[in-house]
Scaffold this motif. Structure first.
Motif, mmCIF file in Angstrom:
data_model
loop_
_atom_site.group_PDB
_atom_site.id
_atom_site.type_symbol
_atom_site.label_atom_id
_atom_site.label_comp_id
_atom_site.label_asym_id
_atom_site.label_seq_id
_atom_site.Cartn_x
_atom_site.Cartn_y
_atom_site.Cartn_z
ATOM 1 N N ARG A 64 39.808 31.718 35.571
ATOM 2 C CA ARG A 64 41.266 31.483 35.702
ATOM 3 C C ARG A 64 41.398 31.802 37.181
ATOM 4 O O ARG A 64 40.704 32.755 37.754
ATOM 5 C CB ARG A 64 42.032 32.265 34.722
ATOM 6 C CG ARG A 64 43.380 32.254 35.162
ATOM 7 C CD ARG A 64 44.184 33.364 34.159
ATOM 8 N NE ARG A 64 45.703 33.133 34.127
ATOM 9 C CZ ARG A 64 46.349 33.853 34.845
ATOM 10 N NH1 ARG A 64 45.946 34.778 35.811
ATOM 11 N NH2 ARG A 64 47.775 33.763 35.235
ATOM 12 N N PRO A 65 42.079 30.948 37.917
ATOM 13 C CA PRO A 65 42.495 31.065 39.416
ATOM 14 C C PRO A 65 42.945 32.616 39.559
ATOM 15 O O PRO A 65 43.966 32.873 38.763
ATOM 16 C CB PRO A 65 43.460 29.937 39.557
ATOM 17 C CG PRO A 65 43.196 29.031 38.573
ATOM 18 C CD PRO A 65 42.839 29.790 37.340
ATOM 19 N N ILE A 66 42.454 33.048 40.671
ATOM 20 C CA ILE A 66 42.914 34.521 40.988
ATOM 21 C C ILE A 66 43.795 34.577 42.144
ATOM 22 O O ILE A 66 43.672 33.932 43.086
ATOM 23 C CB ILE A 66 41.614 35.291 41.458
ATOM 24 C CG1 ILE A 66 40.847 35.338 40.098
ATOM 25 C CG2 ILE A 66 42.120 36.827 41.706
ATOM 26 C CD1 ILE A 66 39.250 36.165 40.422
ATOM 27 N N PHE A 67 44.832 35.546 42.142
ATOM 28 C CA PHE A 67 45.980 35.434 42.907
ATOM 29 C C PHE A 67 45.324 36.041 44.145
ATOM 30 O O PHE A 67 44.609 36.914 44.442
ATOM 31 C CB PHE A 67 47.089 36.536 42.578
ATOM 32 C CG PHE A 67 48.220 36.766 43.410
ATOM 33 C CD1 PHE A 67 49.299 35.452 42.980
ATOM 34 C CD2 PHE A 67 48.467 37.338 44.510
ATOM 35 C CE1 PHE A 67 50.482 35.544 43.727
ATOM 36 C CE2 PHE A 67 49.536 37.448 45.223
ATOM 37 C CZ PHE A 67 50.587 36.389 44.967
ATOM 38 N N PRO A 68 45.692 35.458 45.322
ATOM 39 C CA PRO A 68 44.812 35.720 46.591
ATOM 40 C C PRO A 68 45.320 37.201 47.036
ATOM 41 O O PRO A 68 46.345 37.645 47.151
ATOM 42 C CB PRO A 68 45.140 34.816 47.706
ATOM 43 C CG PRO A 68 45.944 33.543 46.788
ATOM 44 C CD PRO A 68 46.445 34.036 45.662
#
Length: 349
Positions: free
Chosen positions: A34-38
């Motif tokens: 899942r894409p991770i918050f920067p």
């Protein structure tokens, strides 16, 4: 095996192993994470972000306890930090993420193969982050005897636990104040918790190198900014991440160079003496407070690309290093840092 497990081990990232390695490959399996918050997009919570970064620069600081209200981004920040870190070279089919170049980070099986001049198959992988469940038992954490092999094959075999999976990576405990006390004697960790759900005993707090206090943002404009950022990320995470790609790369390079420069940083003797005077004046038990403050001040100096530690560097890290070591009474709340800062002013002038 676990005496060399730190919060984050960041060294020996060269893919040229040079120790009888027959083949090195890149893990080409599809990335379905899942894409991770920067990390660079996180608004506010500077104390938490600084504590995490200092541990990356010097893992021997010994981890961080992040204590704050629910919904303040504690877990988000830890996972975002992992996303910044580079891939590591590991020995394939080794449950301990063994480093093929560093004997201190090898399992016994890998050492034996090297001693016997057997080829090692290696590949690169992301630095692991393992969540420690609150209900985890000691054998689940540390490993246990593989009963299946013992019963079916009649041989003794070790079944590695969560510490093996977290080796050379991060072991993260959310709501660490609810964790059984005896489990933390086996590792160094990053933990977070909500003070409403109970405080940690002083002996457990002392095991954390740094203590970061965070709270709910009260500024209305910042609250709106945070809500809008989260909504934009949830709607299109890949586009949102691309927006921060340059900042992420810059921070990653900065952490690389800071780690490389750490051994060159100078901390003058008179400053070391004053740090210890502060600790003595505050009646800090043991020498952990002195050691961590020295390390954290040097790591901050590295982060800001300077060579000499200044009193201002020490002033910035002192509350993180000492506030959780002041407690003598388990019912006493943790100092916000004012007592530490006042003592600094008396000693340093």
């Amino acid at each position: 095996m676990y005496t060399n497990i730190y919060i984050m081990i960041w060294k020996n990232f060269s893919v040229n192993a040079g120790m009888n390695i027959a083949e090195t490959k890149k893990d080409n399996s599809p990335d379905v994470r899942r894409p991770i918050f920067p990390f660079t997009a996180i608004v506010g919570q500077e104390e938490m972000k600084l504590s995490l970064i200092l541990n990356v620069i010097d893992p021997k600081i010994g981890g961080v306890m992040i204590m704050g209200d629910r919904g303040t981004g504690k877990s988000t920040a830890v996972r975002a930090l992992v996303d910044l870190l580079p891939d590591i070279l590991v020995v394939s089919d080794d449950p301990f993420n063994s480093d093929p170049e560093d004997p201190d980070n090898m399992s016994d099986g890998v050492r034996e193969k090297i001693q016997n001049n057997e080829p090692l198959l290696t590949h690169t992988k992301k630095i692991p982050m393992i969540d420690l469940p609150l209900g985890a038992t000691e054998d689940r954490v540390c490993g246990t005897i593989d009963l299946e092999k013992a019963l079916t094959e009649g041989v003794k075999a070790f079944e590695p636990g969560l510490l093996a999976q977290a080796n050379r990576g991060i072991l993260y405990v959310d709501e660490v104040n609810l964790l059984d006390d005896h489990l933390v004697d086996h590792f160094i960790l990053i933990g977070s918790g909500n003070p409403e759900e109970g405080e940690l005993r002083p002996q457990l707090l002392d095991r954390f190198g740094l203590h970061a206090q965070i709270g709910t943002v009260q500024d209305p404009e910042l609250r709106v900014q945070i809500v809008e950022q989260r909504a934009t990320f949830d709607a299109s995470p890949l586009v949102f991440r691309q927006k921060y790609h340059k900042q992420q790369e810059q921070l990653t390079h900065l952490l690389y160079s800071a780690r490389d420069r750490l051994k060159t940083i100078q901390l003058d003797t008179d400053l070391r003496i004053k740090i210890s005077q502060v600790c003595a004046t505050l009646h800090i038990d043991g020498l952990r407070g002195d050691i961590v403050t020295n390390r954290a001040a040097k790591a901050l100096t590295c982060l800001e690309e300077r060579q000499h530690v200044t009193p201002e560097d020490i002033f910035r890290v002192l509350p993180l290093c000492l506030r959780h070591r002041l407690r003598k009474d388990p019912l006493e709340t943790i100092d916000s840092g004012e007592k530490v800062r006042e003592t600094f002013q008396k000693i340093f002038g």
